[in-house]
Design a protein around this motif. Sequence first.
Motif, mmCIF file in Angstrom:
data_model
loop_
_atom_site.group_PDB
_atom_site.id
_atom_site.type_symbol
_atom_site.label_atom_id
_atom_site.label_comp_id
_atom_site.label_asym_id
_atom_site.label_seq_id
_atom_site.Cartn_x
_atom_site.Cartn_y
_atom_site.Cartn_z
ATOM 1 N N GLY A 3 9.485 -2.099 -17.544
ATOM 2 C CA GLY A 3 8.367 -1.404 -18.173
ATOM 3 C C GLY A 3 7.297 -0.980 -17.177
ATOM 4 N N GLY A 4 7.528 -1.202 -15.898
ATOM 5 C CA GLY A 4 6.567 -0.812 -14.872
ATOM 6 C C GLY A 4 5.640 -1.946 -14.495
ATOM 7 N N LEU A 5 4.939 -1.750 -13.405
ATOM 8 C CA LEU A 5 3.997 -2.745 -12.901
ATOM 9 C C LEU A 5 2.843 -2.887 -13.887
ATOM 10 C CD1 LEU A 5 3.614 -4.493 -10.343
ATOM 11 C CD2 LEU A 5 2.190 -2.666 -9.437
ATOM 12 N N PRO A 6 2.542 -4.099 -14.349
ATOM 13 C CA PRO A 6 1.476 -4.281 -15.348
ATOM 14 C C PRO A 6 0.087 -4.284 -14.713
ATOM 15 C CG PRO A 6 2.491 -6.385 -14.863
ATOM 16 C CD PRO A 6 3.231 -5.354 -14.052
ATOM 17 N N VAL A 7 -0.425 -3.083 -14.410
ATOM 18 C CA VAL A 7 -1.726 -2.962 -13.767
ATOM 19 C C VAL A 7 -2.823 -3.325 -14.774
ATOM 20 C CG1 VAL A 7 -3.344 -1.380 -12.653
ATOM 21 C CG2 VAL A 7 -0.900 -1.224 -12.150
ATOM 22 N N LEU A 8 -3.670 -4.256 -14.374
ATOM 23 C CA LEU A 8 -4.783 -4.686 -15.215
ATOM 24 C C LEU A 8 -5.980 -3.765 -15.031
ATOM 25 C CD1 LEU A 8 -6.105 -6.823 -17.071
ATOM 26 C CD2 LEU A 8 -6.641 -8.124 -15.006
ATOM 27 N N GLN A 10 -2.313 12.526 -9.030
ATOM 28 C CA GLN A 10 -1.774 11.203 -9.340
ATOM 29 C C GLN A 10 -2.917 10.203 -9.422
ATOM 30 O OE1 GLN A 10 0.531 9.339 -6.139
ATOM 31 N NE2 GLN A 10 2.175 8.979 -7.613
ATOM 32 N N THR A 11 -2.824 9.254 -10.332
ATOM 33 C CA THR A 11 -3.823 8.199 -10.423
ATOM 34 C C THR A 11 -3.422 7.058 -9.492
ATOM 35 O OG1 THR A 11 -2.725 6.955 -12.179
ATOM 36 C CG2 THR A 11 -4.232 8.740 -12.870
ATOM 37 N N PRO A 12 -4.380 6.210 -9.107
ATOM 38 C CA PRO A 12 -4.019 5.043 -8.301
ATOM 39 C C PRO A 12 -2.987 4.153 -9.003
ATOM 40 C CG PRO A 12 -6.371 5.395 -8.231
ATOM 41 C CD PRO A 12 -5.824 6.343 -9.257
ATOM 42 N N GLU A 13 -3.089 4.052 -10.315
ATOM 43 C CA GLU A 13 -2.131 3.235 -11.070
ATOM 44 C C GLU A 13 -0.721 3.819 -10.974
ATOM 45 O OE1 GLU A 13 -6.195 2.456 -12.338
ATOM 46 O OE2 GLU A 13 -5.094 4.333 -12.203
ATOM 47 N N GLN A 14 -0.595 5.140 -11.049
ATOM 48 C CA GLN A 14 0.714 5.774 -10.900
ATOM 49 C C GLN A 14 1.263 5.554 -9.489
ATOM 50 O OE1 GLN A 14 -0.634 9.680 -12.027
ATOM 51 N NE2 GLN A 14 0.268 9.533 -14.077
ATOM 52 N N ALA A 15 0.390 5.643 -8.499
ATOM 53 C CA ALA A 15 0.825 5.400 -7.121
ATOM 54 C C ALA A 15 1.320 3.966 -6.956
ATOM 55 C CB ALA A 15 -0.321 5.694 -6.152
ATOM 56 N N SER A 60 0.831 -1.207 0.000
ATOM 57 C CA SER A 60 0.000 0.000 0.000
ATOM 58 C C SER A 60 0.858 1.247 0.000
ATOM 59 C CB SER A 60 -0.928 0.004 1.215
ATOM 60 O OG SER A 60 -0.164 0.058 2.398
ATOM 61 N N GLY A 61 0.224 2.352 -0.384
ATOM 62 C CA GLY A 61 0.886 3.642 -0.397
ATOM 63 C C GLY A 61 -0.140 4.734 -0.597
#
Length: 134
Positions: A35-40, A20-25, A13-14
Motif C-alpha cells: 500500500g506504499g510507505l505510510p508517511v505521517l 511531485q510532492t515530497p511524499e510521492q518522492a 534520500s532522493g
Amino acid sequence: MVADLLGSITLPSGTVYDGQTPEQAAQEVLRGAPGGLPVLRRVALAWVQTRRRKVITHVLATTPLTREAVGRLSCRDPRAEVRVLPTMRVLKDLTEVGRLRALVALQALATGETAYIEGGVVHPSAPPALSQIP
C-alpha cells in the motif's frame, strides 16, 4: 529507518521532481511497503543556498513500522540496505549535517511541530519565502 550504503549510515534520500510532492518522492526512495510507505507528516524542512541553486531537504516521518515491515523495504539505490538501528548509533554514524537534521526532526516529531533549518541554523518558523513550499 536508515540506509546502510556499504557501511556508511545515511538517511534515505532522493530528488523531488517538478510536479511531485515530497511524499510521492519518498514512495520512490523506499519501496516494498504494502500500500506504499505510510508517511505521517513532514517533521523538518532544511535548505541551503549553494552557488548555483537552493537545495531543499524534506524530512518525513512514517507511522510506526515493525522490523518485519522495514525488512520488506528496499532503497532506490540497490547498494543500500534499509535497517533499523539504535538511535544513538545512528546519531554517532551520521555526518554533522545528517545528525542535525535527525535530532531536529526527532524533536519536531515529539512536539508535533515542523522544524526549519536554514544553512545549519534552526529557526522557530518558516520564512515567508518557504511558506509556499508544498
